[in-house]
Design an enzyme around this catalytic site. Structure first.
Site, mmCIF file in Angstrom:
data_model
loop_
_atom_site.group_PDB
_atom_site.id
_atom_site.type_symbol
_atom_site.label_atom_id
_atom_site.label_comp_id
_atom_site.label_asym_id
_atom_site.label_seq_id
_atom_site.Cartn_x
_atom_site.Cartn_y
_atom_site.Cartn_z
ATOM 1 N N LEU A 172 0.823 -1.224 0.000
ATOM 2 C CA LEU A 172 0.000 0.000 0.000
ATOM 3 C C LEU A 172 0.854 1.270 0.000
ATOM 4 O O LEU A 172 1.951 1.298 0.552
ATOM 5 C CB LEU A 172 -0.921 -0.017 1.223
ATOM 6 C CG LEU A 172 -1.822 -1.250 1.347
ATOM 7 C CD1 LEU A 172 -2.745 -1.110 2.556
ATOM 8 C CD2 LEU A 172 -2.639 -1.491 0.086
ATOM 9 N N HIS A 230 -3.488 4.310 -2.153
ATOM 10 C CA HIS A 230 -4.446 3.463 -1.423
ATOM 11 C C HIS A 230 -4.997 4.221 -0.209
ATOM 12 O O HIS A 230 -6.188 4.149 0.096
ATOM 13 C CB HIS A 230 -3.767 2.180 -0.930
ATOM 14 C CG HIS A 230 -3.289 1.270 -2.015
ATOM 15 N ND1 HIS A 230 -1.955 1.076 -2.299
ATOM 16 C CD2 HIS A 230 -3.972 0.490 -2.883
ATOM 17 C CE1 HIS A 230 -1.840 0.221 -3.293
ATOM 18 N NE2 HIS A 230 -3.038 -0.155 -3.668
ATOM 19 N N GLN A 236 -5.225 -12.940 -11.804
ATOM 20 C CA GLN A 236 -5.186 -11.786 -12.714
ATOM 21 C C GLN A 236 -3.790 -11.532 -13.281
ATOM 22 O O GLN A 236 -3.595 -10.566 -14.012
ATOM 23 C CB GLN A 236 -5.746 -10.533 -12.052
ATOM 24 C CG GLN A 236 -4.875 -9.923 -10.961
ATOM 25 C CD GLN A 236 -5.602 -8.803 -10.232
ATOM 26 O OE1 GLN A 236 -6.512 -9.047 -9.441
ATOM 27 N NE2 GLN A 236 -5.233 -7.553 -10.498
ATOM 28 N N GLU A 258 -8.398 5.651 -9.994
ATOM 29 C CA GLU A 258 -8.525 5.898 -11.441
ATOM 30 C C GLU A 258 -7.238 5.625 -12.202
ATOM 31 O O GLU A 258 -7.225 5.680 -13.430
ATOM 32 C CB GLU A 258 -8.959 7.350 -11.688
ATOM 33 C CG GLU A 258 -10.434 7.533 -11.516
ATOM 34 C CD GLU A 258 -10.904 8.926 -11.888
ATOM 35 O OE1 GLU A 258 -10.115 9.871 -11.708
ATOM 36 O OE2 GLU A 258 -12.044 9.058 -12.339
ATOM 37 N N LYS A 259 -6.149 5.356 -11.480
ATOM 38 C CA LYS A 259 -4.923 4.997 -12.205
ATOM 39 C C LYS A 259 -5.213 3.797 -13.109
ATOM 40 O O LYS A 259 -4.783 3.753 -14.244
ATOM 41 C CB LYS A 259 -3.773 4.682 -11.260
ATOM 42 C CG LYS A 259 -2.477 4.422 -12.028
ATOM 43 C CD LYS A 259 -1.319 4.138 -11.122
ATOM 44 C CE LYS A 259 -1.255 2.693 -10.738
ATOM 45 N NZ LYS A 259 -0.947 1.795 -11.868
ATOM 46 N N ASP A 260 -5.968 2.848 -12.555
ATOM 47 C CA ASP A 260 -6.371 1.683 -13.350
ATOM 48 C C ASP A 260 -7.695 2.025 -14.030
ATOM 49 O O ASP A 260 -8.751 1.489 -13.699
ATOM 50 C CB ASP A 260 -6.488 0.451 -12.451
ATOM 51 C CG ASP A 260 -5.146 0.074 -11.874
ATOM 52 O OD1 ASP A 260 -4.229 -0.234 -12.646
ATOM 53 O OD2 ASP A 260 -4.991 0.135 -10.634
ATOM 54 N N GLN A 270 -9.737 -0.716 -15.651
ATOM 55 C CA GLN A 270 -10.274 -1.657 -14.658
ATOM 56 C C GLN A 270 -11.630 -1.171 -14.142
ATOM 57 O O GLN A 270 -12.563 -1.955 -13.966
ATOM 58 C CB GLN A 270 -9.279 -1.801 -13.503
ATOM 59 C CG GLN A 270 -9.792 -2.593 -12.328
ATOM 60 C CD GLN A 270 -8.704 -2.918 -11.322
ATOM 61 O OE1 GLN A 270 -8.033 -3.919 -11.456
ATOM 62 N NE2 GLN A 270 -8.528 -2.085 -10.310
ATOM 63 N N ARG A 311 4.160 -1.001 -7.901
ATOM 64 C CA ARG A 311 5.325 -1.416 -8.700
ATOM 65 C C ARG A 311 6.445 -0.368 -8.684
ATOM 66 O O ARG A 311 7.572 -0.691 -9.050
ATOM 67 C CB ARG A 311 4.920 -1.725 -10.137
ATOM 68 C CG ARG A 311 4.108 -3.001 -10.271
ATOM 69 C CD ARG A 311 3.835 -3.333 -11.729
ATOM 70 N NE ARG A 311 3.143 -4.602 -11.875
ATOM 71 C CZ ARG A 311 1.826 -4.756 -11.816
ATOM 72 N NH1 ARG A 311 1.060 -3.713 -11.598
ATOM 73 N NH2 ARG A 311 1.282 -5.953 -11.967
HETATM 74 O O1 PAF Z 1 -6.358 -2.741 -8.555
HETATM 75 C C1 PAF Z 1 -5.972 -3.701 -7.872
HETATM 76 O O2 PAF Z 1 -5.152 -3.568 -6.969
HETATM 77 C C2 PAF Z 1 -6.525 -5.078 -8.166
HETATM 78 O O3 PAF Z 1 -6.721 -5.269 -9.526
HETATM 79 C C3 PAF Z 1 -7.794 -5.407 -7.371
HETATM 80 C C4 PAF Z 1 -8.945 -4.497 -7.764
HETATM 81 C C5 PAF Z 1 -7.524 -5.259 -5.889
HETATM 82 C C6 PAF Z 1 -8.237 -6.841 -7.644
HETATM 83 O O4 PAF Z 1 -7.249 -7.752 -7.275
#
Ligand code: PAF
Length: 275
Positions: free
Chosen positions: A25, A29, A53, A140-142, A145, A179
């Site tokens: 984190l 986060h 994933q 929103e970085k992802d 997703q 990362r």
């Molecule tokens: O964004 C992430 O960290 C992951 O894709 C998530 C939503 C926790 C699902 O594993």
């Protein structure tokens, strides 16, 4: 245990926010957790490095794991419950469910990381059924997703609100990501060129076409030692379909993935041109 604890809280009228994470984190986060704490009576944070994933096993192997530091951060953010199950608890049997939401999950990350969004939907749907949150918070970085999860929520007819939260950036502009800790200080410096270029392209876009803007971003980032663009797509922010002209949509977003370094770390970011 988690379910029964939450059921009695829900019965006593408490609202529940969920922040799904894979651990490692950072301040990004923390911003989701703080927002959930503000908007809900109870905030559940899940920490689960979801193997389904990861299409690249090396990426999974070297993904940072920092559970003690994560718990300390969550305590300081006043999260109510940390849920950190084992792989066996979440997947006592292999999850054979298939989620498919084209074109949202088949372009960009979907095209470059086969099976990635299927794995995301597997885990997020499980977390939603364990926690039954009123609201779930995603960074929103992802960007893609969130679009895929929205489709899943609609498809499964779930009654919860998806709350997208703004990207948190390091002082250099680099989008915060778990990362980033895998980057050397020099690579971190180099990686800041990604957002600097995206930000610059917003001005450039005012006098240039979509195609020219896309090329400018790719060329400028690839000209930086240690960076290599995997893709840069300029898309409609809702459908994630490529736009040809700026006038094609009122919501235009550029989504990029860049490899950094010689044991390449994959970094993603985006910028909104319109909307
Ligand atoms: O964004 C992430 O960290 C992951 O894709 C998530 C939503 C926790 C699902 O594993």
């Amino acid at each position: 245990m988690l379910r029964s604890e939450l059921a009695s809280l829900r019965q006593s009228g408490k609202s529940i926010g969920l922040v799904p994470t894979m651990g490692a984190l950072h301040e990004g986060h923390a911003s989701l957790v703080k927002r959930s704490v503000k908007e809900n009576d109870i905030t559940v944070v899940s920490i689960f490095l979801n193997p389904t994933q990861f299409n690249d096993q090396n990426d999974l192997k070297r993904y940072p794991r920092t559970l003690d530091a994560d718990c300390a951060l969550l305590e300081s953010c006043k999260a109510s419950i940390v849920f950190a199950p084992s792989v066996e608890e979440v997947y006592p049997e292999p999850d054979t469910r298939q989620f498919s939401y084209p074109p949202t999950d088949s372009v960009m990350e979907g095209a470059h990381r086969p099976g990635h969004f299927n794995g995301v939907c597997q885990i997020v749907s499980k977390l939603f059924s364990y926690v039954e949150p009123d609201r779930a918070y995603f960074g929103e970085k992802d960007f893609q997703q969130i679009a895929v999860i929205r489709r899943m929520v609609e498809d499964l007819g779930l009654k919860l609100q998806i709350v997208p939260c703004p990207v948190v950036r390091e002082a250099s502009g680099l989008a915060m990501s778990s990362r980033n800790t895998l980057l050397t200080p020099e690579q971190r410096e180099v990686a800041s060129k990604i957002y600097a270029t995206l930000a610059e392209s917003k001005d450039y876009a005012k006098g240039h076409s979509v195609k020219e803007t896309r090329e400018m971003v790719i060329q400028q980032i690839n000209a930086t030692d240690g960076l290599e663009v995997e893709y840069y797509s300029i898309v409609d922010g809702l459908t994630l379909q490529d736009v040809e002209e700026w006038s094609d949509s009122d919501d235009v977003v550029g989504c990029i993935t860049v490899y950094c370094g010689d044991k390449p770390i994959r970094l993603i970011d985006h910028i909104r041109y319109k909307g």
